[in-house]
Scaffold this motif. Sequence first.
Motif, short mmCIF file in Angstrom:
data_model
loop_
_atom_site.label_atom_id
_atom_site.label_comp_id
_atom_site.label_asym_id
_atom_site.label_seq_id
_atom_site.Cartn_x
_atom_site.Cartn_y
_atom_site.Cartn_z
N SER A 104 -15.34 -19.62 -32.02
CA SER A 104 -14.10 -19.52 -31.22
C SER A 104 -14.19 -18.36 -30.23
N LYS A 105 -14.85 -17.28 -30.63
CA LYS A 105 -15.03 -16.13 -29.73
C LYS A 105 -15.86 -16.53 -28.51
N LEU A 106 -16.90 -17.35 -28.73
CA LEU A 106 -17.71 -17.83 -27.61
C LEU A 106 -16.88 -18.69 -26.68
N LYS A 107 -16.03 -19.52 -27.27
CA LYS A 107 -15.16 -20.40 -26.47
C LYS A 107 -14.19 -19.58 -25.63
N ARG A 108 -13.65 -18.51 -26.20
CA ARG A 108 -12.71 -17.67 -25.46
C ARG A 108 -13.40 -16.99 -24.28
N TYR A 109 -14.64 -16.54 -24.49
CA TYR A 109 -15.38 -15.91 -23.39
C TYR A 109 -15.61 -16.93 -22.28
N HIS A 158 -22.38 -8.47 -11.73
CA HIS A 158 -22.39 -9.71 -12.53
C HIS A 158 -23.72 -10.05 -13.20
N ASP A 159 -24.71 -9.16 -13.14
CA ASP A 159 -25.96 -9.50 -13.84
C ASP A 159 -25.73 -9.56 -15.36
N TYR A 160 -24.81 -8.72 -15.87
CA TYR A 160 -24.49 -8.76 -17.31
C TYR A 160 -23.84 -10.08 -17.68
N LYS A 161 -22.98 -10.60 -16.81
CA LYS A 161 -22.34 -11.88 -17.11
C LYS A 161 -23.35 -13.02 -17.21
N VAL A 162 -24.36 -12.99 -16.34
CA VAL A 162 -25.42 -14.01 -16.42
C VAL A 162 -26.13 -13.91 -17.77
N ALA A 163 -26.48 -12.67 -18.15
CA ALA A 163 -27.15 -12.46 -19.44
C ALA A 163 -26.26 -12.92 -20.58
N LYS A 164 -24.98 -12.66 -20.46
CA LYS A 164 -24.03 -13.06 -21.51
C LYS A 164 -23.96 -14.58 -21.64
N ILE A 165 -24.00 -15.28 -20.52
CA ILE A 165 -23.99 -16.75 -20.54
C ILE A 165 -25.23 -17.27 -21.27
N ILE A 166 -26.40 -16.73 -20.90
CA ILE A 166 -27.66 -17.15 -21.55
C ILE A 166 -27.61 -16.84 -23.04
N ALA A 167 -27.16 -15.64 -23.39
CA ALA A 167 -27.11 -15.22 -24.80
C ALA A 167 -26.12 -16.07 -25.58
N ASN A 168 -24.97 -16.36 -25.00
CA ASN A 168 -23.95 -17.14 -25.70
C ASN A 168 -24.44 -18.54 -26.04
N ASP A 169 -25.25 -19.12 -25.16
CA ASP A 169 -25.84 -20.43 -25.46
C ASP A 169 -26.73 -20.34 -26.70
N LEU A 170 -27.52 -19.27 -26.78
CA LEU A 170 -28.41 -19.08 -27.94
C LEU A 170 -27.61 -18.79 -29.21
N ILE A 171 -26.57 -17.98 -29.07
CA ILE A 171 -25.72 -17.64 -30.23
C ILE A 171 -25.04 -18.89 -30.76
N GLN A 172 -24.59 -19.75 -29.85
CA GLN A 172 -23.93 -21.00 -30.27
C GLN A 172 -24.88 -21.87 -31.08
N VAL A 173 -26.13 -21.99 -30.62
CA VAL A 173 -27.12 -22.78 -31.36
C VAL A 173 -27.35 -22.17 -32.74
N TYR A 174 -27.45 -20.84 -32.79
CA TYR A 174 -27.67 -20.15 -34.07
C TYR A 174 -26.52 -20.42 -35.03
N LEU A 175 -25.29 -20.30 -34.54
CA LEU A 175 -24.12 -20.49 -35.39
C LEU A 175 -23.99 -21.94 -35.85
#
Length: 274
Positions: A104-109, A158-175
């Motif tokens: 849900s945290k990923l969805k909110r972001y 916005h370079d951090y936001k790009v990294a966050k998008i990439i990371a969130n995709d990986l975190i979602q797969v992990y979860l």
Amino acid sequence: MEKYYEKCVQRLDEQINELKLEIENPIILAQELIELLLNYLGELKKYVSERGFKSIEEEIHFFKRLKPVILAKLIYYNAIYKIETKKPYGNGKAIKKYIDNELSKLKRYFDNNLEFYKYYRTNSTYLDEKYFVRGRYDVKLSLDTYYFETDHNFTTSHDYKVAKIIANDLIQVYLEDQLNNTNQKKKFERSPLNWTASKTALTELIYALYAQGVFDNGNADIKAIAKVFEQMFNIDLGDFYHTFMELKARKINPTKFLDSLRDALIRKMDEQEE
């Protein structure tokens, strides 16, 4: 710039893979990888500081396509560390609730940054000079507080936001993998395997594993270990502590079952060599 970066990422991926082979515990692995990634980002920062960029286009490419790949790994492993250290003990329901909350945290972001997600996912470029060139931030363009706390010589808005998008995709797969594993455990709550040797033999094995500290770096409780074995092999060990006391009291060969395991394994090895 591109060649240096490619060599850097290649070395990084090799070291990450080596650590994954050496370390099974996800918490310890995440700790090691966070330290490794911080060192690599430090090297990259030093390189950029000393070399600079030949053009605006090169700067945009670096902060939009290159740096976020390494930064995303750092965000990902830091998230895994937090997820694993805060994960509750207990039954499948507690873990499922915890994982659902993390998803849900990923969805909110995603919901809070929908416009930038659309911009990045569609490979748009019309705002690149504001998003990915240093010193050109615009507070109207949904900035993370993180930006104001960083070194602006190595960060754009916005370079951090790009990294966050990439990371969130990986975190979602992990979860989602964790959730699937939890559901599988629930589905196969009754094990298809039954312990057919004696309860004494299993108690001897459990105490040997406990003494060796093979579970949770030696921090697992003996009762918790015994409970897992009971569930796995459909057996009630009863007062296993009393059984252990009887093992200790044996005058001859107190580790009878463990010795027989060793002998059986050696015989099997010898048979396969013949």
